[in-house]
Design a protein around this motif. Structure first.
Motif, PDB file in Angstrom:
ATOM      1  N   SER A 230      27.585  73.396  58.901  1.00  0.00           N
ATOM      2  CA  SER A 230      27.215  72.908  60.228  1.00  0.00           C
ATOM      3  C   SER A 230      27.628  71.455  60.396  1.00  0.00           C
ATOM      4  O   SER A 230      27.523  70.662  59.452  1.00  0.00           O
ATOM      5  CB  SER A 230      25.702  73.033  60.429  1.00  0.00           C
ATOM      6  OG  SER A 230      25.281  72.356  61.588  1.00  0.00           O
TER       7      SER A 230
ATOM      8  N   SER B 206      26.014  69.399  61.978  1.00  0.00           N
ATOM      9  CA  SER B 206      24.784  68.607  61.856  1.00  0.00           C
ATOM     10  C   SER B 206      24.565  68.125  60.421  1.00  0.00           C
ATOM     11  O   SER B 206      23.974  67.057  60.203  1.00  0.00           O
ATOM     12  CB  SER B 206      23.576  69.442  62.297  1.00  0.00           C
ATOM     13  OG  SER B 206      23.722  69.886  63.615  1.00  0.00           O
ATOM     14  N   TYR B 207      25.019  68.909  59.449  1.00  0.00           N
ATOM     15  CA  TYR B 207      24.843  68.551  58.037  1.00  0.00           C
ATOM     16  C   TYR B 207      26.045  67.809  57.464  1.00  0.00           C
ATOM     17  O   TYR B 207      26.030  67.408  56.290  1.00  0.00           O
ATOM     18  CB  TYR B 207      24.597  69.811  57.197  1.00  0.00           C
ATOM     19  CG  TYR B 207      23.345  70.567  57.544  1.00  0.00           C
ATOM     20  CD1 TYR B 207      22.176  69.908  57.904  1.00  0.00           C
ATOM     21  CD2 TYR B 207      23.325  71.966  57.517  1.00  0.00           C
ATOM     22  CE1 TYR B 207      21.021  70.607  58.223  1.00  0.00           C
ATOM     23  CE2 TYR B 207      22.177  72.676  57.835  1.00  0.00           C
ATOM     24  CZ  TYR B 207      21.032  71.989  58.188  1.00  0.00           C
ATOM     25  OH  TYR B 207      19.893  72.691  58.500  1.00  0.00           O
TER      26      TYR B 207
ATOM     27  N   ASN C 127      28.831  68.977  56.486  1.00  0.00           N
ATOM     28  CA  ASN C 127      29.248  69.692  55.264  1.00  0.00           C
ATOM     29  C   ASN C 127      30.308  70.754  55.561  1.00  0.00           C
ATOM     30  O   ASN C 127      30.421  71.750  54.863  1.00  0.00           O
ATOM     31  CB  ASN C 127      28.030  70.349  54.614  1.00  0.00           C
ATOM     32  CG  ASN C 127      27.435  71.458  55.480  1.00  0.00           C
ATOM     33  OD1 ASN C 127      27.814  71.634  56.638  1.00  0.00           O
ATOM     34  ND2 ASN C 127      26.486  72.203  54.921  1.00  0.00           N
TER      35      ASN C 127
ATOM     36  N   ASP D  80      27.719  71.588  50.568  1.00  0.00           N
ATOM     37  CA  ASP D  80      26.522  71.274  49.795  1.00  0.00           C
ATOM     38  C   ASP D  80      25.624  72.489  49.564  1.00  0.00           C
ATOM     39  O   ASP D  80      24.521  72.359  49.042  1.00  0.00           O
ATOM     40  CB  ASP D  80      25.718  70.165  50.485  1.00  0.00           C
ATOM     41  CG  ASP D  80      25.322  70.546  51.918  1.00  0.00           C
ATOM     42  OD1 ASP D  80      25.646  71.678  52.347  1.00  0.00           O
ATOM     43  OD2 ASP D  80      24.705  69.705  52.601  1.00  0.00           O
TER      44      ASP D  80
ATOM     45  N   ARG E 259      24.134  74.303  51.847  1.00  0.00           N
ATOM     46  CA  ARG E 259      23.395  74.638  53.064  1.00  0.00           C
ATOM     47  C   ARG E 259      24.339  75.294  54.065  1.00  0.00           C
ATOM     48  O   ARG E 259      25.557  75.311  53.866  1.00  0.00           O
ATOM     49  CB  ARG E 259      22.785  73.371  53.676  1.00  0.00           C
ATOM     50  CG  ARG E 259      21.717  72.726  52.822  1.00  0.00           C
ATOM     51  CD  ARG E 259      21.126  71.496  53.507  1.00  0.00           C
ATOM     52  NE  ARG E 259      22.101  70.413  53.643  1.00  0.00           N
ATOM     53  CZ  ARG E 259      21.857  69.265  54.264  1.00  0.00           C
ATOM     54  NH1 ARG E 259      20.677  69.053  54.822  1.00  0.00           N
ATOM     55  NH2 ARG E 259      22.794  68.334  54.333  1.00  0.00           N
TER      56      ARG E 259
END
Length: 431
Positions: free
Chosen positions: A204, A206-207, A209, A199, A201
């Motif tokens: 990670s 956490s994302y 992605n 995406d 960002r």
């Protein structure tokens, strides 16, 4: 050339992805091949227990991470590669260090403070859902490092505080029980790449992605096809700045290949074609490693054998060192009292540096002779690292001591000749 010990821990809480490979695995393996370096790599499964309460996930992650590092070229014969939980001396050292670590130091740890701040903002008890494991995390990390007296610990900037805390704890132990620990230094790799995710960002977990490092070929192709791009059509010039696709490609490509794709962007390459180019470049590097990875995943017994062998190498260092530390703190054979007096006398027969922290929060050192006479007293330093560097500087007898004394804020209580003599006695005893 003296050997430098470098230690790296990998928390077993997830599946390795391309960002891990580019930012940590690939550069660490390259560094392990450098001459004059003794490398320690461990799977930090005790640390994982702080973050993860799913046993199967920790076991699976341990398997995937071990397989990934070996598949990417880590040589267990050249380095010490072990599982943290296979070295029981580490939790024992954690307790020794806990007993010299001030609670106030742990109160300032970033992760703990972040949890407290979050709870305060939510209007709940400051320690709500904060485990003792999270609070004590810096002490366990210090034990990981100090057990093997690592000189350098490669970390991101967000982990520098933990290395400074390890130094502080080590200095406290040394002050109480004698010089047992090297004060480690953080090694910050400014050039380490950070990959964007699907995406745009930072890649990670956490994302959600990420692109798994060893995703099957077709899945890799599908994931790359899903990388976020803008709406510019084929034939329209495209910007490399801010392009996740281009940044990922750059992390795998040669400078020549990167320049070619940059030109293709300017010429209006279609996004589909650019994604195919990226897929082929990544797969070219990963495919041979993927074959090894898949073989290891089918034969976990091979990884278990490697990790057990690594633990034996680690314990060959940790077991005798822990025996020394047990003796130092007073956990001794009760029949050895006479010998202890002799050992204490022998220890007192050598000049020594003592590093410590005063109530003003600053760090000091002093240099005493074999009888405990004060020879040199430092002024306060802002950090234990600065104090340690000054001590190291004073012991470089290849540099005229008089010159060094002019550089360092110390109060000299005896002649320079007496200082030189005491320093030579100290260094001779170490040799």
């Amino acid at each position: 050339m003296s050997t430098v010990r470098v230690l790296t821990g990998i928390t077993t809480s997830g599946t390795p992805h391309l960002g891990n490979y580019v930012g940590a695995i690939r550069p660490a393996i390259q560094a392990s091949r450098a001459p004059g370096v003794e490398s320690f790599y461990f799977l930090a499964d005790y640390h994982a227990l702080i973050k993860v309460d799913e046993p199967a996930r920790i076991q699976r992650s341990t398997l995937e991470i071990a397989a990934s590092w070996i598949a990417c070229g880590l040589d267990p014969e050249r380095v010490t590669f072990y599982r943290q939980s296979d070295v029981p001396e580490i939790p024992e050292l954690t307790w020794f260090l806990t007993c010299v670590c001030g609670k106030g130091l742990l109160n300032r740890a970033h992760a703990y403070k972040a949890s407290v701040d979050k709870n305060n903002a939510a209007g709940v008890d400051p320690d709500s859902d904060v485990t003792a494991g999270l609070f004590m995390y810096p002490v366990l990390m210090a034990a990981d490092i100090l057990m093997f007296n690592a000189h350098r610990v490669p970390v991101g900037r967000d982990q520098i505080q933990h290395i400074e805390m390890a130094r502080d704890i080590a200095a406290s132990f040394n002050h109480l029980y004698g010089e047992h620990f090297v004060l480690p230094e953080a090694q910050i790799e400014e050039s380490v790449a950070t990959l964007p995710g699907l995406d745009g960002r930072k890649m990670s977990k956490s994302y959600d992605n990420t692109i798994p490092l060893f995703a099957p070929r077709e899945q890799l192709k599908k994931l790359i096809a899903g990388i976020k791009t803008d709406s510019r059509a084929p034939g329209e010039p495209k910007e490399t700045e801010g392009s996740a696709l281009f940044q990922i490609y750059q992390a795998f490509a040669t400078p020549t290949e990167t320049a070619q794709l940059r030109q293709a962007y300017a010429d209006g390459i279609a996004w589909a074609e650019a994604k195919t180019t990226l897929f082929e470049r990544i797969d070219h590097e990963i495919a041979p490693k993927r074959e090894t990875y898949e073989s290891l995943m089918r034969h976990p017994e091979r990884l278990e054998e490697l990790l057990k062998a690594g633990a034996a190498k680690a314990r060959a260092i940790a077991t005798p060192f822990t025996a020394r530390l047990r003796h130092a703190v007073g956990l001794r054979d009760l029949r050895a009292q006479a010998g202890d007096k002799k050992d204490k006398a022998a220890k007192a027969a050598v000049p020594s540096f003592k590093q410590y922290r005063e109530a003003d929060g600053r760090f000091y050192f002093k240099f005493v002779d074999a009888q405990g006479k004060l020879l040199l007293q430092s002024e306060g330093f802002a950090s234990p690292k600065e104090a340690g560097q000054a001590v190291k500087r004073l012991q470089e007898l290849s540099i005229p001591l008089a010159s060094v004394l002019q550089e360092i804020p110390v109060k000299q209580l005896v002649t320079t000749q007496e200082l030189e003599s005491a320093l030579q006695q100290l260094l001779a005893a170490r040799d």
